[in-house]
Design an enzyme around this catalytic site. Structure first.
Site, PDB file in Angstrom:
ATOM      1  N   ARG A  11      13.100  -8.705   1.629  1.00  0.00           N
ATOM      2  CA  ARG A  11      12.748  -7.727   2.657  1.00  0.00           C
ATOM      3  C   ARG A  11      13.317  -8.199   3.981  1.00  0.00           C
ATOM      4  NH1 ARG A  11       6.660  -8.882   2.369  1.00  0.00           N
ATOM      5  NH2 ARG A  11       7.604 -10.910   2.037  1.00  0.00           N
ATOM      6  N   GLU A  12      13.840  -7.287   4.773  1.00  0.00           N
ATOM      7  CA  GLU A  12      14.261  -7.664   6.111  1.00  0.00           C
ATOM      8  C   GLU A  12      13.020  -8.148   6.871  1.00  0.00           C
ATOM      9  OE1 GLU A  12      16.630  -4.620   7.992  1.00  0.00           O
ATOM     10  OE2 GLU A  12      17.692  -4.293   6.115  1.00  0.00           O
ATOM     11  N   LYS A  72      17.640   5.492   0.217  1.00  0.00           N
ATOM     12  CA  LYS A  72      18.869   5.776  -0.544  1.00  0.00           C
ATOM     13  C   LYS A  72      18.715   5.378  -2.007  1.00  0.00           C
ATOM     14  CE  LYS A  72      21.365   1.538  -0.419  1.00  0.00           C
ATOM     15  NZ  LYS A  72      21.439   0.768  -1.609  1.00  0.00           N
ATOM     16  N   ASN A 113      11.892  -0.655  -6.184  1.00  0.00           N
ATOM     17  CA  ASN A 113      11.942   0.069  -4.913  1.00  0.00           C
ATOM     18  C   ASN A 113      11.344   1.473  -5.041  1.00  0.00           C
ATOM     19  OD1 ASN A 113      12.873  -2.002  -3.390  1.00  0.00           O
ATOM     20  ND2 ASN A 113      14.955  -1.243  -3.126  1.00  0.00           N
ATOM     21  N   PHE A 132       1.606  -2.151   0.711  1.00  0.00           N
ATOM     22  CA  PHE A 132       2.388  -0.912   0.642  1.00  0.00           C
ATOM     23  C   PHE A 132       1.510   0.323   0.500  1.00  0.00           C
ATOM     24  CE2 PHE A 132       6.920  -1.734   0.931  1.00  0.00           C
ATOM     25  CZ  PHE A 132       6.848  -3.098   1.126  1.00  0.00           C
ATOM     26  N   LYS A 151      -0.066   1.317   3.388  1.00  0.00           N
ATOM     27  CA  LYS A 151      -0.339   1.564   4.808  1.00  0.00           C
ATOM     28  C   LYS A 151       0.161   2.957   5.156  1.00  0.00           C
ATOM     29  CE  LYS A 151       1.350  -1.659   7.438  1.00  0.00           C
ATOM     30  NZ  LYS A 151       2.345  -1.377   8.392  1.00  0.00           N
ATOM     31  N   PRO A 152      -0.760   3.862   5.547  1.00  0.00           N
ATOM     32  CA  PRO A 152      -0.317   5.218   5.874  1.00  0.00           C
ATOM     33  C   PRO A 152       0.382   5.250   7.227  1.00  0.00           C
ATOM     34  CG  PRO A 152      -2.694   4.982   6.230  1.00  0.00           C
ATOM     35  CD  PRO A 152      -2.203   3.654   5.713  1.00  0.00           C
ATOM     36  N   CYS A 172      17.385   0.618   2.224  1.00  0.00           N
ATOM     37  CA  CYS A 172      17.154   0.508   0.773  1.00  0.00           C
ATOM     38  C   CYS A 172      16.312   1.638   0.200  1.00  0.00           C
ATOM     39  CB  CYS A 172      16.500  -0.826   0.458  1.00  0.00           C
ATOM     40  SG  CYS A 172      17.564  -2.208   0.849  1.00  0.00           S
ATOM     41  N   GLU A 210      18.255  -8.600  -6.116  1.00  0.00           N
ATOM     42  CA  GLU A 210      17.642  -9.340  -5.015  1.00  0.00           C
ATOM     43  C   GLU A 210      16.540  -8.460  -4.432  1.00  0.00           C
ATOM     44  OE1 GLU A 210      18.437 -12.482  -3.756  1.00  0.00           O
ATOM     45  OE2 GLU A 210      16.566 -11.943  -2.753  1.00  0.00           O
TER      46      GLU A 210
END
Ligand code: UDX
Length: 461
Positions: free
Chosen positions: A160-161, A272, A217, A258, A260-261, A269, A157
């Protein structure tokens, strides 16, 4: 939809499982959501979502009203009810190592295997180390009275939250990790409404399906750390990471998502998962292949330290007794999740250096208080910044982006701000008399509007 649809259970009703259960009911299936935590089940059954997720409460109400969704703590009931069982329990980092703690996954699969008495499909959704599905297949088939009739599949899955409902109902792709045509058919039936929208389906073996999730990820974490490594280079050279990110994002091969500094990644997620992946690769004797993920992790952690450095610099070199307003505690906006939250880590480090820290997060104060009861928590933005010597923006909630620098300025003791998320209008803050600093940007850098992708924006609910 036909009446002989498979009946679905969802074991584990956290961010992933609760959303999956609701969405499956909305797609027309009869669904039973199960969790060992009875307080969670009571809340869900009464129409309340135990965590903050935009749009989910409305969808839960709709699903309950349809009569197709209910919740229980009873695994016997789940075993009797379901044809397809989705296992969505957590795989947190182990206490004593970088490995994933698989005890909840093992317990859920074993618990179902002992109880199921007719042919059924067990589908893992949790993020697990490669090889887990194969191990669980032998485990459940040994335990189950059905033997090899009880089949297992893996269906990672990618939700994204903050976007959980949309990502579940309209995913970029579906991955079916299966060992038989029968298992593929079951998944195809369950996801038919989503497939019918034209969603690409990748049918794969179990190991590939497990790997897709950790590889995705890891890639995302690497992309974030890449731009943050460039921020370090900018800090040493006087270059500006915001301009750099904008220029890179205009190259279609790189893209701006993704990239973005800022303060870097956190949550339940990405951190870990990259650690567990490294750990598993070591076990497999191929540690070198992903040893770069160690660097990805280190770059990410260094951003937190650098943020503390900037606050200290603005405070004149010493943090003891300095009043710091820490804006944000959640690992990202539109979430109340503080697991491995960079924001909270920075607040903790500031506190440990003697600062008096006042944390305010629009949704995560209660969760943050549970983890770090020693910090002060404010009930509002204005309460948090009142008499602050330095303000530090740690999670880019819209409320903080929208704040008026003059109104904030009237409340603080000194107009000094560290923008840990490149979310504020630097020019406007300077114009209103603030000393403004951001990671990876020269002290006098102007406003740069980072290109945002509408797919990364949460719609107002
Ligand atoms: C992530 C994956 O995106 C999702 O596909 C997977 O199913 C679960 O893990 P999530 O943990 O909800 O989802 O958060 P995500 O939106 O990926 O953000 C992770 C972290 O990265 C946040 O702390 C965010 O602030 C940070 N981030 C994200 C950046 O620092 N820069 C970026 O450009 C993007």
């Amino acid at each position: 939809m036909s009446t002989n649809n498979p009946r679905i259970t969802v074991i584990g009703t956290g961010y992933l499982g609760a959303t999956h259960a609701v969405c499956m009911a909305l797609l027309g299936f009869d669904v039973l959501g199960v969790d060992v935590d009875s307080s969670k089940i009571d809340l869900l059954q009464s129409g309340r979502v135990p965590f903050f997720e935009p749009g989910l409460p409305e969808k839960l109400a709709e699903a309950l009203d349809s009569g197709r969704l209910r919740f229980s703590t009873d695994l016997d009931e789940a075993a009797a009810f379901g044809d397809v069982h989705f296992i969505c329990v957590g795989t947190p980092q182990a206490r004593d190592s970088a490995a994933a703690d698989l005890r909840y996954v093992d317990a859920a699969f074993a618990g179902l295997a002992e109880r199921i008495t007719r042919k059924a499909l067990l589908v893992g959704k949790s993020t697990v180390p490669i090889g887990t599905a194969a191990r669980l297949t032998s485990l459940v088939q040994t335990i189950s009275p059905l033997g090899p009739e009880l089949e297992l599949a893996w269906n990672p899955e990618f939700l994204r939250e903050g976007f959980a409902v949309a990502d579940t109902l309209h995913p970029d792709r579906l991955v079916f990790g299966v060992s038989s045509e029968w298992a593929r058919e079951q998944l195809a039936r369950v996801f038919q409404p989503i497939v019918d929208e034209g969603t690409p389906v990748i049918v794969a073996d179990l190991a590939t399906a497990e790997l897709v999730k950790v590889a995705a990820n890891s890639f995302l974490a690497t992309k974030i750390s890449y731009i943050n490594a460039m921020a370090e280079v900018c800090e040493a050279t006087g270059a500006d990471v915001s301009l750099l990110a904008t220029a890179l994002s205009l190259d279609d091969r790189i893209g701006g998502r993704f990239l973005k500094p800022g303060l870097g990644f956190g949550g339940g997620c990405l951190p870990k998962d990259i650690r567990a992946f490294r750990h598993r690769a070591e076990e497999l004797g191929i540690g070198q292949a992903v040893s770069f993920l160690g660097e990805v992790d280190s770059i990410n952690i260094r951003r937190r330290v650098r943020t503390v450095d900037l606050v200290r610099e603005l405070a004149g070199g010493d943090l003891s007794g300095v009043r710091v307003a820490a804006l944000g505690a959640a690992f990202k906006p539109n979430s109340d999740d503080v697991r491995d939250a960079p924001a909270l880590d920075v607040a903790r480090m500031l506190y440990l250096e003697g600062a008096s820290v006042s944390v305010y997060d629009p949704q995560a104060n209660a969760n943050a208080h549970r983890v770090f009861p020693d910090l002060n928590y404010a009930d509002s933005l204005s309460e948090s910044v009142r008499d602050a010597d330095v303000v530090v923006l740690l999670t880019e909630w819209q409320e903080f982006r929208d704040a008026d620098p003059d109104e904030l300025g009237a409340l603080v003791r000194y107009r000094r701000i560290v923008d840990g998320r490149h979310a504020l209008d630097a020019d406007d803050y300077r114009l209103k008399g603030w000393e403004y600093r951001a990671l990876g940007r020269p002290a006098q850098s102007g406003t740069v509007a980072l290109r945002l992708d509408r797919r990364d924006e949460v719609a107002a609910t």
